[in-house]
Design an enzyme around this catalytic site. Structure first.
Site, short mmCIF file in Angstrom:
data_model
loop_
_atom_site.label_atom_id
_atom_site.label_comp_id
_atom_site.label_asym_id
_atom_site.label_seq_id
_atom_site.Cartn_x
_atom_site.Cartn_y
_atom_site.Cartn_z
N ASP A 31 -44.55 6.83 15.43
CA ASP A 31 -45.14 7.67 14.39
C ASP A 31 -45.41 9.06 14.96
O ASP A 31 -45.87 9.21 16.09
CB ASP A 31 -46.44 7.03 13.88
CG ASP A 31 -46.89 7.60 12.56
OD1 ASP A 31 -46.85 6.88 11.54
OD2 ASP A 31 -47.27 8.80 12.52
N ILE A 32 -45.14 10.07 14.15
CA ILE A 32 -45.29 11.45 14.62
C ILE A 32 -46.76 11.84 14.76
O ILE A 32 -47.09 12.77 15.48
CB ILE A 32 -44.53 12.41 13.65
CG1 ILE A 32 -44.14 13.68 14.36
CG2 ILE A 32 -45.33 12.68 12.40
CD1 ILE A 32 -43.12 14.51 13.61
N ASN A 88 -48.87 0.11 3.90
CA ASN A 88 -49.55 0.79 2.79
C ASN A 88 -48.64 0.74 1.57
O ASN A 88 -47.44 1.00 1.68
CB ASN A 88 -49.86 2.24 3.18
CG ASN A 88 -50.82 2.33 4.35
OD1 ASN A 88 -51.75 1.53 4.46
ND2 ASN A 88 -50.61 3.28 5.23
N GLN A 95 -49.93 5.15 0.65
CA GLN A 95 -48.52 5.25 1.06
C GLN A 95 -48.05 6.68 0.80
O GLN A 95 -48.16 7.18 -0.33
CB GLN A 95 -47.66 4.26 0.28
CG GLN A 95 -46.20 4.30 0.70
CD GLN A 95 -45.32 3.28 -0.04
OE1 GLN A 95 -45.80 2.57 -0.92
NE2 GLN A 95 -44.06 3.23 0.31
N HIS A 101 -42.24 0.64 5.01
CA HIS A 101 -42.37 0.67 6.47
C HIS A 101 -43.60 -0.09 6.89
O HIS A 101 -44.61 -0.09 6.20
CB HIS A 101 -42.43 2.11 6.99
CG HIS A 101 -43.46 2.96 6.31
ND1 HIS A 101 -43.26 3.49 5.05
CD2 HIS A 101 -44.69 3.35 6.68
CE1 HIS A 101 -44.33 4.17 4.69
NE2 HIS A 101 -45.23 4.09 5.66
N HIS A 103 -46.42 -0.35 9.86
CA HIS A 103 -47.02 0.29 11.02
C HIS A 103 -47.40 -0.80 12.03
O HIS A 103 -48.03 -1.79 11.65
CB HIS A 103 -48.32 1.00 10.64
CG HIS A 103 -48.21 2.11 9.64
ND1 HIS A 103 -48.33 3.43 9.98
CD2 HIS A 103 -48.01 2.08 8.29
CE1 HIS A 103 -48.23 4.18 8.89
NE2 HIS A 103 -48.04 3.38 7.84
#
Ligand code: 5GP
Length: 115
Positions: A31-32, A88, A95, A101, A103
């Site tokens: 994750d960024i 989410n 979301q 996706h 996490h």
């Protein structure tokens, strides 16, 4: 005009990501904006916009996705200390990217309940 999300573009290698795992079923990348020392996103190559859409998916495809999430978490070395998997869904679920996706969050003791 393209309706591609940021994750479609990562999957197509149009924008870079720190990939930690890839096979024919899933892509996993960091994750960024990490919320834990380890924060990895796993996306299925079969495209679903959100978790709710799994209700209409093939059970085998859903199973493969979740099995891969577990495989990635183990490969990240999180199994011993534990980790959290979060999906989410929709507005109230916060979301922000309309591409399903999961996490994977680990590397510290996470609090509960989530906000
Ligand atoms: P959501 O809120 O939809 O469950 O999670 C979306 C996640 O995608 C967020 O944690 C956010 O930090 C991450 N994200 C958004 N844009 C990018 C990007 O360009 N690259 C990566 N690696 N992660 C992103």
């Amino acid at each position: 005009m393209s309706n591609d999300t940021i994750f479609d573009k990562i999957l197509k290698k149009q924008i870079p990501a720190a990939v930690v795992y890839e096979d024919d079923q899933v892509l996993a990348f960091r994750d960024i904006t990490p919320q834990a020392p380890t924060h990895v996103l796993v996306i299925p190559k079969l495209r679903w916009e959100r978790f709710a859409h799994l209700a209409d998916a093939q059970a085998a495809d859903v199973g493969v996705f979740f099995q891969r999430v577990a495989t990635v978490a183990t490969s990240l070395g999180l199994d011993g200390s534990g980790y959290r998997v979060v999906i989410n869904n929709g507005r109230d679920g916060q979301q922000t990217v309309e591409y399903l996706h999961a996490h994977i969050l680990g590397g510290r003791a996470l609090t509960w309940p989530p906000g």
